[in-house]
Design an enzyme around this catalytic site. Sequence first.
Site, PDB file in Angstrom:
ATOM      1  N   VAL A 123      42.483  45.584  46.608  1.00  0.00           N
ATOM      2  CA  VAL A 123      43.154  46.871  46.774  1.00  0.00           C
ATOM      3  C   VAL A 123      43.565  47.103  48.223  1.00  0.00           C
ATOM      4  O   VAL A 123      44.702  47.443  48.524  1.00  0.00           O
ATOM      5  CB  VAL A 123      42.245  48.025  46.296  1.00  0.00           C
ATOM      6  CG1 VAL A 123      42.888  49.376  46.580  1.00  0.00           C
ATOM      7  CG2 VAL A 123      41.935  47.878  44.811  1.00  0.00           C
ATOM      8  N   ASP A 154      36.972  45.163  57.510  1.00  0.00           N
ATOM      9  CA  ASP A 154      36.103  44.592  56.484  1.00  0.00           C
ATOM     10  C   ASP A 154      34.815  44.109  57.155  1.00  0.00           C
ATOM     11  O   ASP A 154      34.855  43.601  58.284  1.00  0.00           O
ATOM     12  CB  ASP A 154      36.786  43.429  55.765  1.00  0.00           C
ATOM     13  CG  ASP A 154      36.200  43.171  54.383  1.00  0.00           C
ATOM     14  OD1 ASP A 154      36.865  43.504  53.384  1.00  0.00           O
ATOM     15  OD2 ASP A 154      35.065  42.651  54.302  1.00  0.00           O
ATOM     16  N   ARG A 184      36.046  36.766  56.060  1.00  0.00           N
ATOM     17  CA  ARG A 184      37.282  37.307  55.489  1.00  0.00           C
ATOM     18  C   ARG A 184      38.234  37.770  56.600  1.00  0.00           C
ATOM     19  O   ARG A 184      39.433  37.494  56.564  1.00  0.00           O
ATOM     20  CB  ARG A 184      36.937  38.472  54.559  1.00  0.00           C
ATOM     21  CG  ARG A 184      38.121  39.300  54.041  1.00  0.00           C
ATOM     22  CD  ARG A 184      38.880  38.567  52.980  1.00  0.00           C
ATOM     23  NE  ARG A 184      39.804  39.464  52.293  1.00  0.00           N
ATOM     24  CZ  ARG A 184      40.870  39.043  51.639  1.00  0.00           C
ATOM     25  NH1 ARG A 184      41.149  37.755  51.583  1.00  0.00           N
ATOM     26  NH2 ARG A 184      41.662  39.893  51.016  1.00  0.00           N
ATOM     27  N   THR A 228      33.220  50.212  44.041  1.00  0.00           N
ATOM     28  CA  THR A 228      32.283  51.180  43.452  1.00  0.00           C
ATOM     29  C   THR A 228      31.803  50.591  42.128  1.00  0.00           C
ATOM     30  O   THR A 228      32.324  50.938  41.060  1.00  0.00           O
ATOM     31  CB  THR A 228      32.947  52.550  43.246  1.00  0.00           C
ATOM     32  OG1 THR A 228      34.246  52.371  42.659  1.00  0.00           O
ATOM     33  CG2 THR A 228      33.083  53.298  44.550  1.00  0.00           C
ATOM     34  N   THR A 261      37.319  54.107  43.027  1.00  0.00           N
ATOM     35  CA  THR A 261      37.101  54.850  41.792  1.00  0.00           C
ATOM     36  C   THR A 261      35.748  55.548  41.813  1.00  0.00           C
ATOM     37  O   THR A 261      34.720  54.925  42.072  1.00  0.00           O
ATOM     38  CB  THR A 261      37.174  53.907  40.582  1.00  0.00           C
ATOM     39  OG1 THR A 261      38.450  53.268  40.572  1.00  0.00           O
ATOM     40  CG2 THR A 261      36.973  54.667  39.287  1.00  0.00           C
ATOM     41  N   CYS A 282      37.574  47.484  36.740  1.00  0.00           N
ATOM     42  CA  CYS A 282      37.955  48.849  36.350  1.00  0.00           C
ATOM     43  C   CYS A 282      37.544  49.206  34.929  1.00  0.00           C
ATOM     44  O   CYS A 282      36.707  50.074  34.715  1.00  0.00           O
ATOM     45  CB  CYS A 282      39.475  49.025  36.500  1.00  0.00           C
ATOM     46  SG  CYS A 282      40.016  49.249  38.204  1.00  0.00           S
ATOM     47  N   ARG A 337      35.179  39.528  39.281  1.00  0.00           N
ATOM     48  CA  ARG A 337      34.316  40.711  39.251  1.00  0.00           C
ATOM     49  C   ARG A 337      34.024  41.158  37.827  1.00  0.00           C
ATOM     50  O   ARG A 337      34.921  41.384  37.023  1.00  0.00           O
ATOM     51  CB  ARG A 337      34.960  41.853  40.034  1.00  0.00           C
ATOM     52  CG  ARG A 337      34.959  41.654  41.537  1.00  0.00           C
ATOM     53  CD  ARG A 337      35.690  42.770  42.235  1.00  0.00           C
ATOM     54  NE  ARG A 337      37.114  42.756  41.950  1.00  0.00           N
ATOM     55  CZ  ARG A 337      37.969  43.694  42.364  1.00  0.00           C
ATOM     56  NH1 ARG A 337      37.522  44.723  43.063  1.00  0.00           N
ATOM     57  NH2 ARG A 337      39.253  43.596  42.082  1.00  0.00           N
TER      58      ARG A 337
END
Length: 430
Positions: free
Chosen positions: A12, A30, A35, A91, A126, A266, A337
């Site tokens: 995202v 980050d 990364r 989240t 979220t 999600c 994920r």
Amino acid sequence: MKKIAVIGQGYVGLPLALAFASHTQVIGFDIDELRVGELNAGIDRTKEADSGILSSALLFWNNSDGDKGYKASFALEDLRSCSIYIVTVPTPIDSFNAPDLKPLHAATRMLGKVLKKGDIVIYESTVYPGCTEEDCVPILEQESGLIFNQDFFAGYSPERINPGDKINTLATIVKVTSGSTPAIAEEIDQLYQNIILAGTHKAPSIKVAEASKAIENAQRDVNISFVNELALIFDRVGIDTQDVLAAAGTKFNFLPYKPGLVGGHCISVDPYYLAHKAVQLGYHPNVILSGRRVNDSVAEFIASKVVKLMIQKDIAVKGAKALILGITFKENCPDIRNTKVKDLHAALEDYGVKADVVDPWANAEEVAHEYGLRLKTVDEAMQSGGYDTVIMAVSHQEFLKMDLTSFCKECVVVFDIKGVLDRAIVDARL
């Protein structure tokens, strides 16, 4: 435009940061130092960012007069020069399916240490309705010593990134925005209008924006749970679910949902956030949680169906070899994920079946770290050969070009979860 920091540089955060970087200076923050190093070298392991856009944004930062460009950083001090902070950290849910806000709280505490008068903190992660103002804002006030809606402000604009989708991208999806005051709501809306070609929708409150995100994925989850339950029923009837859906789909208002494993960041997570808030308020959400139970049962159903088919073909189950094609939560995307393929693997192993997994898109080290599974390469699987069952779990483009017989014994069970294989070679599909 004010200088922006985007907290979290994953699926995202990175596309969002690069979109803003063509208008202003952006710090992509980050905590993963590896990364950050990769991004500053122009490397994106998520494959969400166009390499040319990333390289150009990095060059703009280094060569421009300070008006735009991108730099990745893990240094807190780099954030102090920013005025707008956009939080895109994960989240997840915990082992009890309760919201795990530790990453969100940690990012909020960090921002509280650099927050200045006039700054705006926008959350994209979220959450359940009320989380921004009831959970995050008090942390910002405590850490900064500033007063909410007097010294600093907040907003919420739910992310709608669809990992791996090169058509429905950040700029082409309408963006919901909101702010803690009418003036801030308008400022945030105008901010996103700079990068969202599809336009924005200004919600009347932060809670409304938070709720809109939660129900988007809860709705999909419930709809998919319906067709998954149909698959369980039609298996007992002895008819093909895909055939039934094809027939029903000839009506103009039939919704074209497909059965399958429901994982990812999600759809399989967000309903629990909404349910958590409902329970807090004294309401038990029957439909949402029943849908979750159905979808979480699919991996076990597939494993048991595969075992039954093996028995019907006189294939010894204990010690049998299975090959699972794919572990990412969707096709042509490296995102692992909350993949439900791990549950399928565990269920097969519980039956005594030795299950191997191949996935050319997934990062083997990440899979080993997150799930304790060793991925095999396609070549290793071919050399190993002799599989008693092959399961198409993720329809990566590479798998669609393969000759599955190169992996198998003569007597083999082929289960097609995605409904993409030639039916002549398939024993069952979801």
